[in-house]
Design an enzyme around this catalytic site. Sequence first.
Site, short mmCIF file in Angstrom:
data_model
loop_
_atom_site.label_atom_id
_atom_site.label_comp_id
_atom_site.label_asym_id
_atom_site.label_seq_id
_atom_site.Cartn_x
_atom_site.Cartn_y
_atom_site.Cartn_z
N ASP A 1 -5.69 -3.68 -2.16
CA ASP A 1 -4.57 -3.26 -1.38
C ASP A 1 -3.96 -4.44 -0.65
OD1 ASP A 1 -3.21 -2.30 1.03
OD2 ASP A 1 -4.52 -0.66 1.16
N SER B 1 0.82 -1.42 0.12
CA SER B 1 -0.01 0.20 0.07
C SER B 1 0.97 1.23 0.13
CB SER B 1 -1.01 -0.07 1.15
OG SER B 1 -2.14 0.95 1.03
#
Length: 265
Positions: free
Chosen positions: A158, A46
């Site tokens: 993510d 991320s």
Amino acid sequence: MLLLRKERKKIGLALGGGSARGFAHIGVIKVLEEAKIPIDLVAGTSMGSVVGACYCAGLEISFLERFAVHADRNLWLDWTLPHKGLVAGNKLEQLILLLTKKKNFTELERPLAVVAADLCSGKKIVFREGLVARAVRASSAIPGIFRPVEEEDRVLVDGAVVERVPAPTVREMGADIVLAVDVGIYFNNQKPHHILDVVTQSIDIMQRDLVQHSLEAADIVISPHLEEVAPGQFHLADKAIKAGEKAAYSMLPQIQELLMKEGLF
């Protein structure tokens, strides 16, 4: 008789997810560079993949710090009609393309791995080839906020969904010593300020036990104190960076001691 020179042990840096809190990674890298701690391998999840990609592409940390503090978040947020996500993600990908100079993984200054999650198989996906910006875009696709990256039979989101701090991944890359940066999970009765906070704090609740498993793969964990920075508060980048610096400085003696023991410092 020829004596073979023993190869130096490799140091890996694992940069975890955390949205705005992930700016702390910039402060950590800044301190490690000043202390001349060699970083051979990097894995990012991320926001950790964003900072890691820029670092491995050769971007100066001083420039990255200035950019993080002064950039308008509209540079990477392109709101769209809700269809698998509120943000299209194209602006973010274009920004990373610019910052990484459109590099592929093979063109980076040091090896990088980017972690994403596949919604179809439920598996961790590790990118180590292809276009860096595309991998970072997938790794940063917070479920419900950014549209997933769809390719062939995979729907990627993510990487924090499967590995918030990618210490196991950087170990798998061949790191002998793993330094991990965990920007934290906080439950101090802080109310969400933004839809991003609602989603990320919900994911945090689900991950509070899982993250400890990932950190077991690290030799040293750097944990900036970021209670005052909510996931969606990108305007507090300066505060996050300073928290990263402070945490890294506090861990420097321990890092240096470990590296001296291994003959690396």
